[in-house]
Design a protein around this motif. Structure first.
Motif, mmCIF file in Angstrom:
data_model
loop_
_atom_site.group_PDB
_atom_site.id
_atom_site.type_symbol
_atom_site.label_atom_id
_atom_site.label_comp_id
_atom_site.label_asym_id
_atom_site.label_seq_id
_atom_site.Cartn_x
_atom_site.Cartn_y
_atom_site.Cartn_z
ATOM 1 N N LEU A 168 60.809 59.652 19.229
ATOM 2 C CA LEU A 168 59.972 60.777 19.614
ATOM 3 C C LEU A 168 60.539 61.499 20.829
ATOM 4 N N PRO A 169 60.397 62.817 20.891
ATOM 5 C CA PRO A 169 60.770 63.552 22.103
ATOM 6 C C PRO A 169 59.710 63.323 23.188
ATOM 7 N N PRO A 170 59.957 63.733 24.424
ATOM 8 C CA PRO A 170 58.932 63.584 25.480
ATOM 9 C C PRO A 170 57.658 64.337 25.109
ATOM 10 N N LEU A 171 56.574 63.632 24.995
ATOM 11 C CA LEU A 171 55.313 64.242 24.575
ATOM 12 C C LEU A 171 54.255 64.225 25.670
ATOM 13 N N VAL A 172 54.289 63.238 26.539
ATOM 14 C CA VAL A 172 53.323 63.145 27.643
ATOM 15 C C VAL A 172 54.100 62.819 28.917
ATOM 16 N N SER A 173 53.793 63.536 29.976
ATOM 17 C CA SER A 173 54.515 63.329 31.238
ATOM 18 C C SER A 173 53.598 63.627 32.419
ATOM 19 N N THR A 174 54.190 63.549 33.607
ATOM 20 C CA THR A 174 53.448 63.891 34.833
ATOM 21 C C THR A 174 53.862 65.249 35.382
ATOM 22 N N PHE A 191 48.781 55.662 21.432
ATOM 23 C CA PHE A 191 48.883 55.865 22.878
ATOM 24 C C PHE A 191 47.647 56.620 23.322
ATOM 25 N N SER A 192 47.049 56.165 24.393
ATOM 26 C CA SER A 192 45.891 56.870 24.952
ATOM 27 C C SER A 192 45.905 56.715 26.467
ATOM 28 N N LEU A 193 45.461 57.757 27.117
ATOM 29 C CA LEU A 193 45.452 57.785 28.585
ATOM 30 C C LEU A 193 44.373 58.752 29.042
ATOM 31 N N ASN A 194 43.698 58.415 30.112
ATOM 32 C CA ASN A 194 42.679 59.323 30.652
ATOM 33 C C ASN A 194 42.854 59.457 32.153
ATOM 34 N N SER A 195 42.103 60.369 32.694
ATOM 35 C CA SER A 195 42.250 60.675 34.114
ATOM 36 C C SER A 195 41.833 59.525 35.009
ATOM 37 N N GLY A 196 41.017 58.605 34.493
ATOM 38 C CA GLY A 196 40.666 57.443 35.287
ATOM 39 C C GLY A 196 41.847 56.485 35.434
ATOM 40 N N GLN A 197 42.790 56.521 34.513
ATOM 41 C CA GLN A 197 43.974 55.660 34.571
ATOM 42 C C GLN A 197 45.158 56.361 35.232
ATOM 43 N N VAL A 199 46.495 68.436 31.279
ATOM 44 C CA VAL A 199 45.366 67.733 30.665
ATOM 45 C C VAL A 199 44.423 67.239 31.740
ATOM 46 N N SER A 200 44.996 66.687 32.791
ATOM 47 C CA SER A 200 44.178 66.163 33.880
ATOM 48 C C SER A 200 44.956 66.301 35.191
ATOM 49 N N GLU A 201 44.231 66.757 36.202
ATOM 50 C CA GLU A 201 44.828 66.846 37.527
ATOM 51 C C GLU A 201 43.712 66.784 38.553
ATOM 52 N N THR A 202 43.950 66.088 39.621
ATOM 53 C CA THR A 202 42.912 65.888 40.640
ATOM 54 C C THR A 202 42.409 67.230 41.166
ATOM 55 N N GLY A 203 41.098 67.440 41.144
ATOM 56 C CA GLY A 203 40.457 68.648 41.637
ATOM 57 C C GLY A 203 40.558 69.820 40.698
ATOM 58 N N LEU A 204 41.320 69.687 39.614
ATOM 59 C CA LEU A 204 41.500 70.817 38.702
ATOM 60 C C LEU A 204 40.784 70.578 37.374
ATOM 61 N N ALA A 205 40.987 69.397 36.803
ATOM 62 C CA ALA A 205 40.341 69.082 35.512
ATOM 63 C C ALA A 205 40.414 67.573 35.284
ATOM 64 N N THR A 206 39.477 67.129 34.527
ATOM 65 C CA THR A 206 39.525 65.740 34.034
ATOM 66 C C THR A 206 39.786 65.804 32.541
ATOM 67 N N GLY A 207 40.356 64.728 32.028
ATOM 68 C CA GLY A 207 40.630 64.765 30.594
ATOM 69 C C GLY A 207 41.286 63.491 30.088
ATOM 70 N N ASP A 208 41.650 63.523 28.843
ATOM 71 C CA ASP A 208 42.296 62.376 28.203
ATOM 72 C C ASP A 208 43.214 62.876 27.091
ATOM 73 N N ASN A 228 46.182 64.750 20.301
ATOM 74 C CA ASN A 228 44.934 65.429 20.663
ATOM 75 C C ASN A 228 44.681 65.225 22.158
ATOM 76 N N ASN A 229 44.485 66.334 22.875
ATOM 77 C CA ASN A 229 44.139 66.253 24.304
ATOM 78 C C ASN A 229 42.881 67.063 24.562
ATOM 79 N N ARG A 230 42.071 66.571 25.467
ATOM 80 C CA ARG A 230 40.774 67.203 25.773
ATOM 81 C C ARG A 230 40.615 67.257 27.301
ATOM 82 N N SER A 231 40.238 68.427 27.766
ATOM 83 C CA SER A 231 40.085 68.628 29.226
ATOM 84 C C SER A 231 38.757 69.308 29.535
ATOM 85 N N ILE A 232 38.185 68.977 30.703
ATOM 86 C CA ILE A 232 36.967 69.614 31.216
ATOM 87 C C ILE A 232 37.323 70.255 32.550
ATOM 88 N N SER A 233 37.115 71.540 32.640
ATOM 89 C CA SER A 233 37.514 72.289 33.834
ATOM 90 C C SER A 233 36.651 71.927 35.040
#
Length: 545
Positions: free
Chosen positions: A223-229, A284-290, A314-323, A368-373
């Protein structure tokens, strides 16, 4: 060994006639005398240890023909030709020739120039007794002519059975051409040393099978890079998912083999196989709590912007939460049917095979990624954004196969190998779907474009290309149970020009977020094929034949 029986010759016909009440009684007594001699020859031959060995050319069947012995008496009451017939041979047999007449009983090797005469296969427990049907008073045996077909065989599998029991029968030979109806001669049986393809009295087992548990190891899909920081060109970016192989885990499967013999010499048979591997699922699964910072990297080529590495947050501190969730599946199965012809049977056996091969490889990948602003700079506060990219690929091979199978057995162990190669067509299909869902203040909007699947590459795609599917198999058998081997071995199957799921993703992760895209038609779809292989270790049971 030679037997000699002395009989007093009849010198005076008149004296012989005078010593008996009449000519009819004379004929009757002589007939019983010859019957006794014939039965004695049978008993002596049956006791002769030289006849107990297994003949080199197999066994023969003989049909009984009774010959008329009684002849009309002349005026003197004498049976003309009766005395002369005594000196004619009564029995002639293969391997050792037995001649019976009124003067001598001899047994000597058969002249090699004479064709062999048949002998029957009978129940080994059967012993001739005086209560059996009486043999004809006089029997004259004939040698086979060149045009007659002698039913016999040198097949080792037949000769070594308990049903192979030589027996002397006082009768004329008959010849059975029914073996040819099984196609043995035309199939090359005679060239293998069967000498006419003996048909066993007991029908050979027609079917054989094996059932094996397979432990599969697949090539996998890189797989190519699909999820990163962060963006891929940032030195501080960590790739959370990608640049790795999926679907490489060991997975259990099975293989079933069923075959049947097409002739009683077991020179030709047809074999069908079906094998499958259980589905391999990776996730693979990851959320903003992790992980506080979660992003999907891509190469942004949107109209009116300078192409550059970018991310979908998808998720960033102070910007959005998500998974984010990524799920992949892979399955592979196949089968074949082949006709096999014996070509060598000296040290083990070698069979050529030809037939039909089928193989199918399916893979899928769903992101599938889901974010809340949390901030208006991301989207309206409280808005929900969900992006989906889905890839599915199928590879289906149909072709003709050719190869060879070898078998070798020694005591309780056996070794079998198979190598074959199939040439045919690989039909490749891809189904790509993207979607973006936005919910804001009770208003829901759906856009049929994702991040890596957009209008430029979405939909169904298919093509057909030439492909090759080689297969190698090694199997060791241990004869642990009656008629059943415990088997262990290794298998390798390869499919060329296969499309895996990573080949359906734009290799540069390029995406034109304009809708509709005017400039760069990205992401773009192309069939980027690769060679796929499948290795396995198998354990099983095989019904041997």
């Amino acid at each position: 060994m030679k037997f000699h029986v002395e009989n007093e010759p009849i010198r005076d016909v008149e004296q012989a006639r005078a010593s008996r009440p009449n000519g009819s009684m004379t004929t009757l007594c002589l007939c019983f005398g010859f019957v006794a001699i014939a039965l004695n020859a049978v008993q002596v031959s049956a006791q002769n240890p030289l006849r107990q060995r297994t003949p080199d050319r197999g066994s023969y069947r003989v049909n009984h023909q009774e010959h008329q012995v009684a002849e009309s008496l002349d005026s003197t009451g004498t049976a003309p030709g009766l005395i002369e017939r005594v000196s004619e041979p009564v029995v002639k047999l293969v391997d050792h020739q037995v001649e019976i007449n009124s003067a001598t009983l001899t047994q000597a090797p058969l002249d090699s120039s004479q064709p062999p005469l048949p002998m029957p296969l009978t129940d080994p427990n059967h012993v001739a007794s005086p209560s059996d049907s009486a043999a004809p008073a006089s029997v004259v045996s004939s040698q086979p002519t060149a045009s007659q077909h002698t039913l016999g065989c040198g097949c080792t599998k037949c000769k070594n059975t308990q049903y192979f029991t030589p027996e002397i029968v006082i009768a004329d030979p008959s010849y059975d051409n029914s073996c040819d109806s099984f196609g043995c001669d035309s199939g090359g049986c005679d060239s293998m040393g069967c000498n006419g393809c003996w048909r066993c009295f007991v029908q050979p087992k027609k079917f054989f099978w094996s059932a094996e548990l397979m432990l599969y190891f697949r090539k996998g899909s890189r797989l190519p890079p699909l999820v990163s920081t962060g963006a891929l060109d940032d030195a501080n970016t960590t790739i959370l998912l990608g640049n790795e192989h999926w679907f490489r885990e060991a997975q259990a499967g099975a293989r079933i083999t069923l075959g049947t013999w097409l002739d009683n010499c077991k020179d030709r048979h047809v074999v069908g196989r079906f094998w499958f591997s259980g589905d391999v699922s990776n996730g693979f699964s990851l959320n903003s709590g992790q992980q506080a910072l979660i992003a999907r990297p891509f190469f942004n080529v949107t109209d009116g912007e300078t192409p550059a590495q970018d991310t979908l947050i998808v998720s960033e501190t102070g910007l959005a939460t998500g998974d984010i969730t990524v799920i992949g599946d892979s399955r592979v199965f196949g089968g074949d049917i082949s006709f096999r012809q014996l070509t060598y049977n000296q040290i083990g056996t070698v069979d050529w095979l030809y037939g039909y091969q089928f193989m199918r490889l399916d893979q899928s990948l769903h992101l599938n990624n889901r974010s809340i602003s949390l901030d208006s700079s991301f989207a309206d506060v409280g808005a929900v954004l969900e992006t989906t990219d889905s890839f599915g690929v199928e590879n289906e091979f149909h072709g003709a196969q050719f190869g060879a199978v070898t078998n070798y057995r020694q005591d309780h162990w056996s070794l079998s190998t198979m190598f074959k190669i199939a040439f045919g067509a690989v039909t490749r299909r891809a189904n790509l779907r993207g979607e973006t869902f936005i919910s804001n203040g009770g208003v829901n909007v759906t856009d049929p474009n994702g991040l890596l699947v957009r209008s430029t590459n979405a939909g169904q795609h298919s093509d057909t290309t030439f492909g090759v599917v080689p297969e190698l198999s090694l199997s060791v058998g241990w004869h642990r149970f009656p008629a059943v081997d415990v088997t262990f071995g290794y298998d390798l199957v390869v499919m060329t020009d296969a499309l895996d799921v990573s080949g359906a993703i734009d290799p540069g992760l390029a995406s034109n977020l304009a809708d509709p895209a005017v400039g760069s038609q990205s992401p773009a779809f192309s069939f980027r094929s690769d060679t796929y292989y499948l290795q396995s270790i198998h354990f099983g049971l095989a019904y041997i034949y």
